[in-house]
Design an enzyme around this catalytic site. Sequence first.
Site, PDB file in Angstrom:
ATOM      1  N   CYS A 171       0.839  -1.203   0.000  1.00  0.00           N
ATOM      2  CA  CYS A 171       0.000   0.000   0.000  1.00  0.00           C
ATOM      3  C   CYS A 171       0.872   1.250   0.000  1.00  0.00           C
ATOM      4  O   CYS A 171       0.942   1.979  -0.967  1.00  0.00           O
ATOM      5  CB  CYS A 171      -0.895   0.037   1.245  1.00  0.00           C
ATOM      6  SG  CYS A 171      -1.933  -1.368   1.443  1.00  0.00           S
TER       7      CYS A 171
HETATM    8  N1  SAJ Z   1       6.769   2.274   8.675  1.00  0.00           N
HETATM    9  C1  SAJ Z   1       7.826   3.033   9.127  1.00  0.00           C
HETATM   10  N2  SAJ Z   1       7.598   3.993  10.077  1.00  0.00           N
HETATM   11  C2  SAJ Z   1       6.343   4.214  10.585  1.00  0.00           C
HETATM   12  C3  SAJ Z   1       5.267   3.432  10.095  1.00  0.00           C
HETATM   13  C4  SAJ Z   1       5.495   2.462   9.147  1.00  0.00           C
HETATM   14  O1  SAJ Z   1       8.976   2.856   8.699  1.00  0.00           O
HETATM   15  O2  SAJ Z   1       6.194   5.078  11.451  1.00  0.00           O
HETATM   16  C5  SAJ Z   1       7.005   1.280   7.626  1.00  0.00           C
HETATM   17  C6  SAJ Z   1       6.575  -0.119   8.029  1.00  0.00           C
HETATM   18  O3  SAJ Z   1       7.635  -0.784   8.680  1.00  0.00           O
HETATM   19  C7  SAJ Z   1       6.256  -0.752   6.680  1.00  0.00           C
HETATM   20  C8  SAJ Z   1       5.737   0.419   5.860  1.00  0.00           C
HETATM   21  O4  SAJ Z   1       6.194   1.608   6.519  1.00  0.00           O
HETATM   22  O5  SAJ Z   1       7.423  -1.263   6.080  1.00  0.00           O
HETATM   23  C9  SAJ Z   1       4.214   0.440   5.773  1.00  0.00           C
HETATM   24  O6  SAJ Z   1       3.772   0.326   7.087  1.00  0.00           O
HETATM   25  P1  SAJ Z   1       2.225   0.628   7.511  1.00  0.00           P
HETATM   26  O7  SAJ Z   1       2.195   0.648   9.008  1.00  0.00           O
HETATM   27  O8  SAJ Z   1       1.710   1.786   6.788  1.00  0.00           O
HETATM   28  O9  SAJ Z   1       1.510  -0.714   7.113  1.00  0.00           O
HETATM   29  P2  SAJ Z   1       0.744  -1.150   5.809  1.00  0.00           P
HETATM   30  O10 SAJ Z   1       1.565  -1.067   4.591  1.00  0.00           O
HETATM   31  O11 SAJ Z   1       0.159  -2.469   6.156  1.00  0.00           O
HETATM   32  O12 SAJ Z   1      -0.371  -0.052   5.669  1.00  0.00           O
HETATM   33  C10 SAJ Z   1      -1.697  -0.367   5.968  1.00  0.00           C
HETATM   34  C11 SAJ Z   1      -2.508   0.701   5.278  1.00  0.00           C
HETATM   35  N3  SAJ Z   1      -3.870   0.282   5.267  1.00  0.00           N
HETATM   36  C12 SAJ Z   1      -4.569   0.456   4.129  1.00  0.00           C
HETATM   37  O13 SAJ Z   1      -4.096   0.957   3.123  1.00  0.00           O
HETATM   38  C13 SAJ Z   1      -5.970   0.038   4.182  1.00  0.00           C
HETATM   39  C14 SAJ Z   1      -2.383   2.035   5.990  1.00  0.00           C
HETATM   40  O14 SAJ Z   1      -3.359   2.942   5.480  1.00  0.00           O
HETATM   41  C15 SAJ Z   1      -2.622   1.862   7.458  1.00  0.00           C
HETATM   42  O15 SAJ Z   1      -2.504   3.140   8.105  1.00  0.00           O
HETATM   43  C16 SAJ Z   1      -1.571   0.920   7.993  1.00  0.00           C
HETATM   44  O16 SAJ Z   1      -1.843  -0.365   7.388  1.00  0.00           O
HETATM   45  C17 SAJ Z   1      -1.666   0.779   9.503  1.00  0.00           C
HETATM   46  O17 SAJ Z   1      -1.898   1.822  10.155  1.00  0.00           O
HETATM   47  O18 SAJ Z   1      -1.447  -0.328   9.985  1.00  0.00           O
END
Ligand code: SAJ
Length: 443
Positions: free
Chosen positions: A283
Amino acid sequence: MIQEVVSSAASTAADLQNKIKTKKARVGVLGLGYVGLPLAVEFAKAGFDVVGIDVQQSKVDDFNTGHSYIKDVPDSVFSPLVKSGKLRATSDFSVIRTLDTIDICVPTPLRKTKDPDMSFVVAATEAIAQHIHPGLLVMLESTTYPGTTDELLLPRLSASGLEVGKDFFLCFSPERVDPGNPNFQTNNIPKVVGGITPLCTETGALFYQQALETVVPVSSTRVAEMVKLLENTFRMINIGLVNELAIMSSRMNIDVWEVIDAAATKPFGFMPFYPGPGLGGHCIPIDPFYLSWKSKEAGIEARFIELAGHINGRMPEFVVEKIQNALNDASKSVRGSNVHILGIAYKRNIDDVRESPALDIMMLLERLGAKVTYSDPFVPSVTLNASVLKSQEMLPFVGAADCVVIVTDHTGLDYAKIVEQSKIIVDTRNALKGFRSPKIVRL
Ligand code: SAJ
Protein backbone atom coordinates in the site's frame (compact mmCIF):
# COMPACT_ATOMS: atom_id res chain seq x y z
CA MET A 1 -41.34 12.01 -22.22
CA ILE A 2 -38.99 13.58 -19.59
CA GLN A 3 -41.43 12.50 -16.89
CA GLU A 4 -41.23 8.90 -18.19
CA VAL A 5 -37.39 8.96 -18.24
CA VAL A 6 -37.22 10.32 -14.70
CA SER A 7 -39.79 7.83 -13.49
CA SER A 8 -38.00 4.85 -15.08
CA ALA A 9 -34.69 5.88 -13.45
CA ALA A 10 -36.48 6.31 -10.15
CA SER A 11 -38.24 2.95 -10.45
CA THR A 12 -35.02 1.08 -11.32
CA ALA A 13 -33.28 2.69 -8.36
CA ALA A 14 -36.30 2.13 -6.12
CA ASP A 15 -36.48 -1.55 -7.05
CA LEU A 16 -32.75 -2.01 -6.37
CA GLN A 17 -32.86 -0.04 -3.13
CA ASN A 18 -35.83 -2.09 -1.98
CA LYS A 19 -33.96 -5.34 -2.67
CA ILE A 20 -31.00 -3.95 -0.70
CA LYS A 21 -33.15 -2.87 2.25
CA THR A 22 -34.92 -6.24 2.42
CA LYS A 23 -31.61 -8.10 1.97
CA LYS A 24 -33.00 -9.78 -1.14
CA ALA A 25 -30.31 -8.23 -3.35
CA ARG A 26 -27.91 -10.85 -4.69
CA VAL A 27 -24.44 -9.59 -3.84
CA GLY A 28 -21.30 -10.28 -5.86
CA VAL A 29 -17.64 -9.72 -4.92
CA LEU A 30 -15.08 -9.92 -7.72
CA GLY A 31 -11.59 -10.75 -6.41
CA LEU A 32 -11.37 -12.94 -3.31
CA GLY A 33 -8.22 -11.66 -1.64
CA TYR A 34 -7.61 -9.92 1.71
CA VAL A 35 -10.20 -7.27 0.71
CA GLY A 36 -12.81 -9.29 -1.19
CA LEU A 37 -13.17 -12.32 1.06
CA PRO A 38 -13.81 -10.34 4.30
CA LEU A 39 -16.25 -8.08 2.42
CA ALA A 40 -18.17 -11.10 1.08
CA VAL A 41 -18.33 -12.49 4.62
CA GLU A 42 -19.73 -9.25 6.06
CA PHE A 43 -22.61 -9.21 3.56
CA ALA A 44 -23.34 -12.91 4.07
CA LYS A 45 -23.33 -12.32 7.85
CA ALA A 46 -25.82 -9.45 7.25
CA GLY A 47 -28.18 -11.96 5.60
CA PHE A 48 -27.50 -11.52 1.86
CA ASP A 49 -26.87 -14.34 -0.60
CA VAL A 50 -23.30 -13.65 -1.71
CA VAL A 51 -21.34 -14.96 -4.67
CA GLY A 52 -17.58 -14.55 -4.74
CA ILE A 53 -15.98 -14.50 -8.19
CA ASP A 54 -12.30 -15.15 -8.88
CA VAL A 55 -10.25 -16.10 -11.94
CA GLN A 56 -8.14 -18.51 -9.83
CA GLN A 57 -10.05 -21.81 -9.72
CA SER A 58 -7.83 -22.97 -6.82
CA LYS A 59 -9.03 -19.99 -4.75
CA VAL A 60 -12.66 -20.72 -5.71
CA ASP A 61 -12.28 -24.39 -4.74
CA ASP A 62 -10.56 -23.48 -1.44
CA PHE A 63 -13.32 -20.93 -0.71
CA ASN A 64 -16.10 -23.48 -1.36
CA THR A 65 -14.59 -25.99 1.06
CA GLY A 66 -15.53 -23.50 3.79
CA HIS A 67 -11.84 -23.00 4.66
CA SER A 68 -10.83 -19.36 5.02
CA TYR A 69 -7.36 -18.69 3.57
CA ILE A 70 -7.48 -15.13 4.99
CA LYS A 71 -6.11 -15.02 8.56
CA ASP A 72 -8.48 -12.19 9.63
CA VAL A 73 -11.51 -14.40 8.85
CA PRO A 74 -11.63 -17.48 11.11
CA ASP A 75 -13.13 -20.74 9.82
CA SER A 76 -15.56 -20.58 12.74
CA VAL A 77 -17.19 -17.58 11.00
CA PHE A 78 -16.52 -18.51 7.38
CA SER A 79 -17.40 -22.19 7.30
CA PRO A 80 -21.04 -21.95 8.56
CA LEU A 81 -21.77 -19.25 5.96
CA VAL A 82 -20.50 -21.47 3.15
CA LYS A 83 -22.22 -24.56 4.54
CA SER A 84 -25.54 -22.67 4.84
CA GLY A 85 -25.30 -21.65 1.19
CA LYS A 86 -25.27 -17.91 2.00
CA LEU A 87 -21.76 -17.70 0.61
CA ARG A 88 -20.30 -19.44 -2.42
CA ALA A 89 -17.62 -18.80 -5.03
CA THR A 90 -17.36 -19.36 -8.76
CA SER A 91 -15.01 -18.60 -11.64
CA ASP A 92 -17.95 -18.27 -14.02
CA PHE A 93 -18.48 -14.54 -14.69
CA SER A 94 -21.88 -15.12 -16.30
CA VAL A 95 -23.26 -15.31 -12.75
CA ILE A 96 -23.14 -11.47 -12.91
CA ARG A 97 -26.39 -11.64 -14.94
CA THR A 98 -28.12 -12.87 -11.76
CA LEU A 99 -26.55 -10.32 -9.42
CA ASP A 100 -27.90 -7.01 -8.16
CA THR A 101 -24.57 -5.64 -6.86
CA ILE A 102 -20.93 -6.31 -7.60
CA ASP A 103 -17.81 -5.07 -5.79
CA ILE A 104 -14.50 -5.10 -7.70
CA CYS A 105 -11.65 -5.95 -5.31
CA VAL A 106 -8.77 -6.77 -7.67
CA PRO A 107 -5.08 -5.76 -7.39
CA THR A 108 -3.78 -2.44 -8.69
CA PRO A 109 0.01 -2.90 -8.70
CA LEU A 110 2.62 -0.48 -9.99
CA ARG A 111 4.84 -1.38 -12.91
CA LYS A 112 8.65 -1.20 -12.47
CA THR A 113 8.42 2.20 -14.23
CA LYS A 114 6.17 3.32 -11.34
CA ASP A 115 3.13 3.76 -13.56
CA PRO A 116 -0.16 2.05 -12.65
CA ASP A 117 -0.96 -1.43 -13.93
CA MET A 118 -4.73 -1.19 -14.44
CA SER A 119 -4.97 -4.49 -16.32
CA PHE A 120 -6.82 -6.31 -13.51
CA VAL A 121 -9.37 -3.50 -13.15
CA VAL A 122 -9.93 -3.29 -16.91
CA ALA A 123 -10.34 -7.08 -17.21
CA ALA A 124 -12.87 -7.08 -14.35
CA THR A 125 -14.78 -4.18 -15.88
CA GLU A 126 -14.91 -5.82 -19.30
CA ALA A 127 -16.19 -9.02 -17.73
CA ILE A 128 -18.94 -7.06 -15.96
CA ALA A 129 -19.74 -5.15 -19.18
CA GLN A 130 -20.40 -8.48 -20.90
CA HIS A 131 -23.04 -9.43 -18.34
CA ILE A 132 -24.35 -6.02 -17.23
CA HIS A 133 -28.12 -5.63 -16.92
CA PRO A 134 -30.59 -2.95 -15.74
CA GLY A 135 -30.59 -2.50 -11.97
CA LEU A 136 -26.94 -3.49 -11.39
CA LEU A 137 -24.88 -1.59 -8.77
CA VAL A 138 -21.15 -1.67 -9.58
CA MET A 139 -18.55 -0.56 -7.01
CA LEU A 140 -14.79 -0.33 -7.49
CA GLU A 141 -12.78 -0.79 -4.27
CA SER A 142 -9.24 -1.19 -5.61
CA THR A 143 -6.90 1.66 -4.71
CA THR A 144 -6.34 3.78 -7.81
CA TYR A 145 -5.80 7.28 -9.21
CA PRO A 146 -8.58 9.89 -9.26
CA GLY A 147 -10.54 9.54 -12.51
CA THR A 148 -10.29 5.75 -12.86
CA THR A 149 -14.01 5.09 -12.28
CA ASP A 150 -15.30 7.76 -14.64
CA GLU A 151 -12.54 7.38 -17.27
CA LEU A 152 -11.92 3.60 -17.34
CA LEU A 153 -15.06 1.92 -15.97
CA LEU A 154 -17.90 4.23 -17.05
CA PRO A 155 -17.29 4.15 -20.83
CA ARG A 156 -16.88 0.36 -20.84
CA LEU A 157 -20.06 -0.20 -18.85
CA SER A 158 -22.05 2.44 -20.80
CA ALA A 159 -21.05 0.78 -24.11
CA SER A 160 -23.83 -1.67 -23.30
CA GLY A 161 -26.28 1.12 -24.05
CA LEU A 162 -27.41 1.25 -20.43
CA GLU A 163 -27.31 4.69 -18.80
CA VAL A 164 -25.46 5.30 -15.55
CA GLY A 165 -27.62 6.66 -12.74
CA LYS A 166 -30.73 5.43 -14.54
CA ASP A 167 -30.25 1.80 -15.64
CA PHE A 168 -27.12 0.92 -13.64
CA PHE A 169 -25.29 2.57 -10.74
CA LEU A 170 -21.54 3.10 -10.40
CA CYS A 171 -19.50 4.08 -7.31
CA PHE A 172 -15.96 4.10 -5.96
CA SER A 173 -15.39 3.03 -2.36
CA PRO A 174 -11.76 2.76 -1.17
CA GLU A 175 -10.78 -0.44 0.65
CA ARG A 176 -9.22 0.32 4.02
CA VAL A 177 -8.46 -3.24 5.11
CA ASP A 178 -5.47 -3.43 7.41
CA PRO A 179 -4.55 -7.13 7.58
CA GLY A 180 -3.85 -8.31 11.12
CA ASN A 181 -5.23 -5.18 12.79
CA PRO A 182 -6.75 -6.48 16.04
CA ASN A 183 -9.07 -3.46 16.51
CA PHE A 184 -10.25 -2.53 13.02
CA GLN A 185 -11.69 -5.02 10.57
CA THR A 186 -13.97 -4.66 7.53
CA ASN A 187 -17.19 -4.23 9.53
CA ASN A 188 -16.03 -1.39 11.80
CA ILE A 189 -13.76 0.63 9.49
CA PRO A 190 -15.73 3.69 8.25
CA LYS A 191 -16.58 3.19 4.56
CA VAL A 192 -16.26 6.16 2.17
CA VAL A 193 -18.37 5.90 -0.99
CA GLY A 194 -18.85 8.29 -3.93
CA GLY A 195 -20.99 7.77 -7.05
CA ILE A 196 -21.03 9.02 -10.63
CA THR A 197 -24.48 10.55 -9.90
CA PRO A 198 -26.25 11.41 -6.62
CA LEU A 199 -28.55 8.42 -7.09
CA CYS A 200 -25.44 6.21 -7.49
CA THR A 201 -24.00 7.59 -4.25
CA GLU A 202 -27.32 7.14 -2.44
CA THR A 203 -27.66 3.53 -3.61
CA GLY A 204 -24.02 2.68 -2.86
CA ALA A 205 -24.28 4.18 0.63
CA LEU A 206 -27.52 2.27 1.30
CA PHE A 207 -25.80 -0.94 0.20
CA TYR A 208 -22.83 -0.56 2.57
CA GLN A 209 -25.11 0.52 5.43
CA GLN A 210 -26.65 -2.97 5.42
CA ALA A 211 -23.43 -4.63 6.60
CA LEU A 212 -20.93 -2.02 7.81
CA GLU A 213 -21.09 0.14 10.93
CA THR A 214 -20.26 3.55 9.43
CA VAL A 215 -20.74 4.81 5.87
CA VAL A 216 -19.35 8.16 4.66
CA PRO A 217 -20.99 9.30 1.39
CA VAL A 218 -19.00 11.83 -0.66
CA SER A 219 -20.05 13.81 -3.74
CA SER A 220 -18.20 11.94 -6.48
CA THR A 221 -16.05 8.93 -7.39
CA ARG A 222 -13.03 11.25 -7.80
CA VAL A 223 -13.35 12.54 -4.23
CA ALA A 224 -13.56 8.95 -2.95
CA GLU A 225 -10.53 7.93 -5.06
CA MET A 226 -8.52 10.89 -3.75
CA VAL A 227 -9.47 10.18 -0.09
CA LYS A 228 -7.60 6.88 -0.07
CA LEU A 229 -4.55 8.35 -1.79
CA LEU A 230 -4.43 11.21 0.72
CA GLU A 231 -4.56 8.69 3.61
CA ASN A 232 -1.65 6.62 2.38
CA THR A 233 0.39 9.47 0.90
CA PHE A 234 0.15 11.19 4.29
CA ARG A 235 1.80 8.14 5.86
CA MET A 236 4.47 7.72 3.21
CA ILE A 237 5.56 11.37 3.33
CA ASN A 238 5.65 11.50 7.13
CA ILE A 239 7.71 8.32 7.24
CA GLY A 240 10.03 9.95 4.70
CA LEU A 241 10.30 13.00 6.97
CA VAL A 242 11.39 10.99 10.00
CA ASN A 243 13.72 8.88 7.89
CA GLU A 244 15.44 12.06 6.72
CA LEU A 245 15.52 13.24 10.35
CA ALA A 246 17.20 9.93 11.26
CA ILE A 247 19.91 10.50 8.65
CA MET A 248 20.43 14.09 9.89
CA SER A 249 20.45 13.03 13.57
CA SER A 250 22.95 10.27 12.85
CA ARG A 251 25.34 12.78 11.29
CA MET A 252 24.74 15.22 14.19
CA ASN A 253 25.10 12.49 16.84
CA ILE A 254 21.55 13.00 18.14
CA ASP A 255 19.29 10.11 19.25
CA VAL A 256 16.37 10.49 16.81
CA TRP A 257 14.24 8.03 18.81
CA GLU A 258 14.53 10.17 21.92
CA VAL A 259 13.64 13.24 19.83
CA ILE A 260 10.47 11.63 18.46
CA ASP A 261 9.35 10.27 21.83
CA ALA A 262 9.77 13.71 23.39
CA ALA A 263 7.96 15.41 20.47
CA ALA A 264 5.12 12.88 20.89
CA THR A 265 4.41 14.35 24.33
CA LYS A 266 2.85 17.32 22.52
CA PRO A 267 -0.87 16.72 23.13
CA PHE A 268 -1.98 18.33 19.85
CA GLY A 269 -0.73 19.07 16.37
CA PHE A 270 1.77 16.21 16.23
CA MET A 271 1.55 12.52 15.25
CA PRO A 272 4.63 10.31 15.75
CA PHE A 273 6.07 8.30 12.90
CA TYR A 274 9.26 6.29 13.28
CA PRO A 275 12.36 5.85 11.12
CA GLY A 276 13.07 2.41 9.80
CA PRO A 277 15.03 0.38 7.25
CA GLY A 278 12.74 1.51 4.41
CA LEU A 279 9.15 1.23 3.25
CA GLY A 280 7.54 -2.16 2.62
CA GLY A 281 4.08 -3.47 1.90
CA HIS A 282 1.71 -3.25 -1.02
CA CYS A 283 0.00 0.00 0.00
CA ILE A 284 2.24 2.72 1.35
CA PRO A 285 5.18 2.48 -1.06
CA ILE A 286 2.79 2.10 -4.00
CA ASP A 287 -0.44 4.08 -3.60
CA PRO A 288 1.18 7.57 -3.59
CA PHE A 289 2.69 6.88 -7.02
CA TYR A 290 -0.81 6.54 -8.42
CA LEU A 291 -1.35 10.13 -7.37
CA SER A 292 1.99 11.41 -8.67
CA TRP A 293 1.43 9.61 -11.99
CA LYS A 294 -2.02 11.18 -12.45
CA SER A 295 -0.95 14.62 -11.29
CA LYS A 296 1.88 14.58 -13.85
CA GLU A 297 -0.83 14.03 -16.51
CA ALA A 298 -2.52 17.13 -15.10
CA GLY A 299 0.76 19.00 -15.53
CA ILE A 300 1.67 19.12 -11.84
CA GLU A 301 4.78 17.46 -10.41
CA ALA A 302 4.02 15.79 -7.05
CA ARG A 303 7.39 16.76 -5.55
CA PHE A 304 6.60 15.71 -1.95
CA ILE A 305 5.81 12.17 -3.10
CA GLU A 306 8.87 11.90 -5.36
CA LEU A 307 11.17 13.26 -2.63
CA ALA A 308 9.72 11.01 0.10
CA GLY A 309 9.96 8.05 -2.29
CA HIS A 310 13.64 8.86 -2.85
CA ILE A 311 14.41 9.16 0.88
CA ASN A 312 12.48 6.02 1.84
CA GLY A 313 14.11 4.16 -1.06
CA ARG A 314 17.58 5.16 0.22
CA MET A 315 17.10 3.75 3.74
CA PRO A 316 18.37 0.22 2.92
CA GLU A 317 21.67 1.77 1.76
CA PHE A 318 21.79 3.89 4.92
CA VAL A 319 21.35 0.74 7.03
CA VAL A 320 24.13 -1.04 5.13
CA GLU A 321 26.40 1.97 5.72
CA LYS A 322 25.69 1.59 9.46
CA ILE A 323 26.61 -2.10 9.24
CA GLN A 324 29.81 -1.33 7.29
CA ASN A 325 30.86 1.29 9.86
CA ALA A 326 30.04 -1.00 12.80
CA LEU A 327 32.15 -3.84 11.32
CA ASN A 328 34.88 -1.35 10.45
CA ASP A 329 35.02 -0.19 14.06
CA ALA A 330 35.66 -3.83 14.94
CA SER A 331 38.42 -3.92 12.29
CA LYS A 332 36.31 -6.18 10.11
CA SER A 333 35.26 -5.77 6.51
CA VAL A 334 31.81 -6.63 5.21
CA ARG A 335 33.44 -9.03 2.77
CA GLY A 336 33.67 -12.41 4.45
CA SER A 337 31.68 -11.34 7.54
CA ASN A 338 28.68 -13.34 8.76
CA VAL A 339 25.71 -10.95 8.96
CA HIS A 340 22.53 -12.34 10.52
CA ILE A 341 19.24 -10.50 9.87
CA LEU A 342 16.44 -10.65 12.50
CA GLY A 343 12.99 -10.18 10.93
CA ILE A 344 12.47 -9.86 7.16
CA ALA A 345 8.67 -9.26 6.91
CA TYR A 346 7.79 -5.69 5.87
CA LYS A 347 6.43 -4.89 9.32
CA ARG A 348 6.22 -6.55 12.71
CA ASN A 349 4.13 -9.62 13.46
CA ILE A 350 3.09 -10.41 9.89
CA ASP A 351 4.39 -12.88 7.30
CA ASP A 352 4.29 -10.60 4.22
CA VAL A 353 7.63 -9.80 2.57
CA ARG A 354 6.23 -7.76 -0.35
CA GLU A 355 8.50 -4.75 -1.00
CA SER A 356 10.22 -5.53 2.30
CA PRO A 357 13.37 -3.41 2.74
CA ALA A 358 14.99 -6.45 4.38
CA LEU A 359 15.35 -7.99 0.93
CA ASP A 360 17.16 -4.89 -0.38
CA ILE A 361 19.49 -4.89 2.65
CA MET A 362 20.28 -8.59 2.19
CA MET A 363 21.01 -8.13 -1.52
CA LEU A 364 23.24 -5.11 -0.86
CA LEU A 365 25.17 -7.07 1.80
CA GLU A 366 25.62 -10.09 -0.49
CA ARG A 367 26.87 -7.76 -3.23
CA LEU A 368 29.51 -6.49 -0.74
CA GLY A 369 30.62 -10.06 -0.06
CA ALA A 370 28.94 -10.72 3.28
CA LYS A 371 27.59 -14.15 4.16
CA VAL A 372 23.92 -13.34 4.91
CA THR A 373 21.55 -15.48 6.99
CA TYR A 374 18.23 -14.64 8.65
CA SER A 375 15.72 -15.65 11.32
CA ASP A 376 12.04 -14.73 11.07
CA PRO A 377 9.40 -16.83 12.88
CA PHE A 378 6.77 -15.59 10.41
CA VAL A 379 8.74 -16.20 7.22
CA PRO A 380 10.10 -19.79 6.94
CA SER A 381 11.82 -19.16 3.60
CA VAL A 382 12.42 -16.47 1.03
CA THR A 383 13.79 -16.38 -2.51
CA LEU A 384 16.66 -13.94 -2.92
CA ASN A 385 18.51 -13.54 -6.23
CA ALA A 386 16.96 -16.82 -7.42
CA SER A 387 18.26 -18.77 -4.41
CA VAL A 388 16.04 -19.92 -1.54
CA LEU A 389 17.11 -18.87 1.96
CA LYS A 390 15.59 -20.58 4.98
CA SER A 391 14.87 -18.97 8.35
CA GLN A 392 17.55 -20.20 10.80
CA GLU A 393 17.32 -21.02 14.47
CA MET A 394 17.95 -17.65 16.06
CA LEU A 395 20.37 -17.87 18.97
CA PRO A 396 23.10 -20.08 17.44
CA PHE A 397 23.24 -17.78 14.40
CA VAL A 398 23.16 -14.65 16.55
CA GLY A 399 26.12 -15.96 18.53
CA ALA A 400 28.08 -16.92 15.42
CA ALA A 401 27.47 -13.69 13.50
CA ASP A 402 29.99 -10.89 13.17
CA CYS A 403 27.02 -8.51 13.04
CA VAL A 404 23.31 -8.97 13.86
CA VAL A 405 20.78 -6.60 12.25
CA ILE A 406 17.24 -6.10 13.58
CA VAL A 407 15.27 -5.18 10.44
CA THR A 408 11.78 -6.15 11.63
CA ASP A 409 10.95 -5.92 15.31
CA HIS A 410 8.61 -8.85 15.78
CA THR A 411 7.31 -9.00 19.34
CA GLY A 412 8.06 -12.04 21.49
CA LEU A 413 11.73 -12.41 20.55
CA ASP A 414 14.19 -12.75 23.48
CA TYR A 415 15.91 -9.43 22.91
CA ALA A 416 17.89 -9.68 26.17
CA LYS A 417 19.47 -12.95 24.97
CA ILE A 418 20.05 -11.42 21.54
CA VAL A 419 21.97 -8.49 23.08
CA GLU A 420 23.89 -10.84 25.37
CA GLN A 421 25.01 -13.17 22.57
CA SER A 422 25.65 -10.65 19.77
CA LYS A 423 29.10 -9.21 19.05
CA ILE A 424 27.64 -6.20 17.22
CA ILE A 425 23.93 -5.43 16.75
CA VAL A 426 22.48 -2.83 14.38
CA ASP A 427 18.95 -1.97 15.52
CA THR A 428 16.87 -0.28 12.75
CA ARG A 429 13.60 -0.29 14.76
CA ASN A 430 14.59 0.78 18.30
CA ALA A 431 13.57 -2.72 19.38
CA LEU A 432 16.37 -2.48 22.00
CA LYS A 433 14.96 0.75 23.44
CA GLY A 434 15.54 -0.31 27.03
CA PHE A 435 19.05 -1.67 26.49
CA ARG A 436 22.37 0.14 26.90
CA SER A 437 25.46 -1.53 25.44
CA PRO A 438 28.44 -0.38 23.33
CA LYS A 439 27.66 -3.19 20.89
CA ILE A 440 24.27 -1.67 19.99
CA VAL A 441 24.20 0.67 16.96
CA ARG A 442 20.86 2.44 16.42
CA LEU A 443 19.53 4.18 13.31
N1 SAJ B 1 6.77 2.27 8.68
C1 SAJ B 1 7.83 3.03 9.13
N2 SAJ B 1 7.60 3.99 10.08
C2 SAJ B 1 6.34 4.21 10.58
C3 SAJ B 1 5.27 3.43 10.10
C4 SAJ B 1 5.50 2.46 9.15
O1 SAJ B 1 8.98 2.86 8.70
O2 SAJ B 1 6.19 5.08 11.45
C5 SAJ B 1 7.01 1.28 7.63
C6 SAJ B 1 6.58 -0.12 8.03
O3 SAJ B 1 7.63 -0.78 8.68
C7 SAJ B 1 6.26 -0.75 6.68
C8 SAJ B 1 5.74 0.42 5.86
O4 SAJ B 1 6.19 1.61 6.52
O5 SAJ B 1 7.42 -1.26 6.08
C9 SAJ B 1 4.21 0.44 5.77
O6 SAJ B 1 3.77 0.33 7.09
P1 SAJ B 1 2.22 0.63 7.51
O7 SAJ B 1 2.20 0.65 9.01
O8 SAJ B 1 1.71 1.79 6.79
O9 SAJ B 1 1.51 -0.71 7.11
P2 SAJ B 1 0.74 -1.15 5.81
O10 SAJ B 1 1.56 -1.07 4.59
O11 SAJ B 1 0.16 -2.47 6.16
O12 SAJ B 1 -0.37 -0.05 5.67
C10 SAJ B 1 -1.70 -0.37 5.97
C11 SAJ B 1 -2.51 0.70 5.28
N3 SAJ B 1 -3.87 0.28 5.27
C12 SAJ B 1 -4.57 0.46 4.13
O13 SAJ B 1 -4.10 0.96 3.12
C13 SAJ B 1 -5.97 0.04 4.18
C14 SAJ B 1 -2.38 2.04 5.99
O14 SAJ B 1 -3.36 2.94 5.48
C15 SAJ B 1 -2.62 1.86 7.46
O15 SAJ B 1 -2.50 3.14 8.11
C16 SAJ B 1 -1.57 0.92 7.99
O16 SAJ B 1 -1.84 -0.36 7.39
C17 SAJ B 1 -1.67 0.78 9.50
O17 SAJ B 1 -1.90 1.82 10.15
O18 SAJ B 1 -1.45 -0.33 9.98
